[in-house]
Design a protein around this motif. Sequence first.
Motif, mmCIF file in Angstrom:
data_model
loop_
_atom_site.group_PDB
_atom_site.id
_atom_site.type_symbol
_atom_site.label_atom_id
_atom_site.label_comp_id
_atom_site.label_asym_id
_atom_site.label_seq_id
_atom_site.Cartn_x
_atom_site.Cartn_y
_atom_site.Cartn_z
ATOM 1 N N GLU A 268 0.794 -1.226 0.000
ATOM 2 C CA GLU A 268 0.000 0.000 0.000
ATOM 3 C C GLU A 268 0.829 1.280 0.000
ATOM 4 N N GLU A 269 1.946 1.274 0.726
ATOM 5 C CA GLU A 269 2.817 2.454 0.804
ATOM 6 C C GLU A 269 4.274 2.010 0.670
ATOM 7 N N LEU B 82 1.378 3.086 -8.438
ATOM 8 C CA LEU B 82 0.312 2.313 -7.820
ATOM 9 C C LEU B 82 -0.820 2.220 -8.831
ATOM 10 N N PRO C 106 2.465 -2.796 -6.295
ATOM 11 C CA PRO C 106 2.878 -1.598 -7.034
ATOM 12 C C PRO C 106 3.930 -1.948 -8.088
#
Length: 201
Positions: free
Chosen positions: A114-115, A140, A148
């Motif tokens: 996610e990050e 993303l 990603p």
Amino acid sequence: MPKTYDHQVTVEKTPGYFVTRDVPKRIFEMDPTIKLILVVRDPVTRAISDYCQAMSKHAMKSFENMALLDERLGLVNTSWGAIKIGVYAKHMEHWLKVFSLHQIHLVDGQMLIEEPAREVAKVETFLGLPKYINDSHFYLRGFKGTFPCLIREGKPHCLDEKTKGRDHPVVKESVLQRLRDFYRPFNAKFFQMVGRRFDWS
């Protein structure tokens, strides 16, 4: 391992190391000052992902039939590798007998999806590297939970969806809950061992 000079960092990635009992001692004998990186994620999600990978190679019974010996009684199949690997506390015990915790950096596998820039920045700090990676190095794809892509030479380079980011099967909620209940005490022990909590239900 290839020869590494003072100005270089050599990284080797092998998931099997974490769960193989005699590996910590062998690595320590090779280099007692080595820095170790461990990527962990919710063990239930990890088991389903493991199942998807195995399914891509050969036909298997349903996840429910693999994960539970008896669905009616809720008996978890603790001999199945996909289940055993997620008992992180058991494996971490072997590593902490040999290495100090400050030599092991834990990466939150879900946050890596996610990050990614934030998680990789923590790895840079752990390895003593200058800050380099930032959000501009990742693309993303806009779908929650998908891996990603890296940006190289201005273009996104994505992992093959046949090997990463496969669609997970719909698993019965009762089976998911049984597995969460099974892992809960092991997760609690792992969190205590590493001095950190992860957002696993």
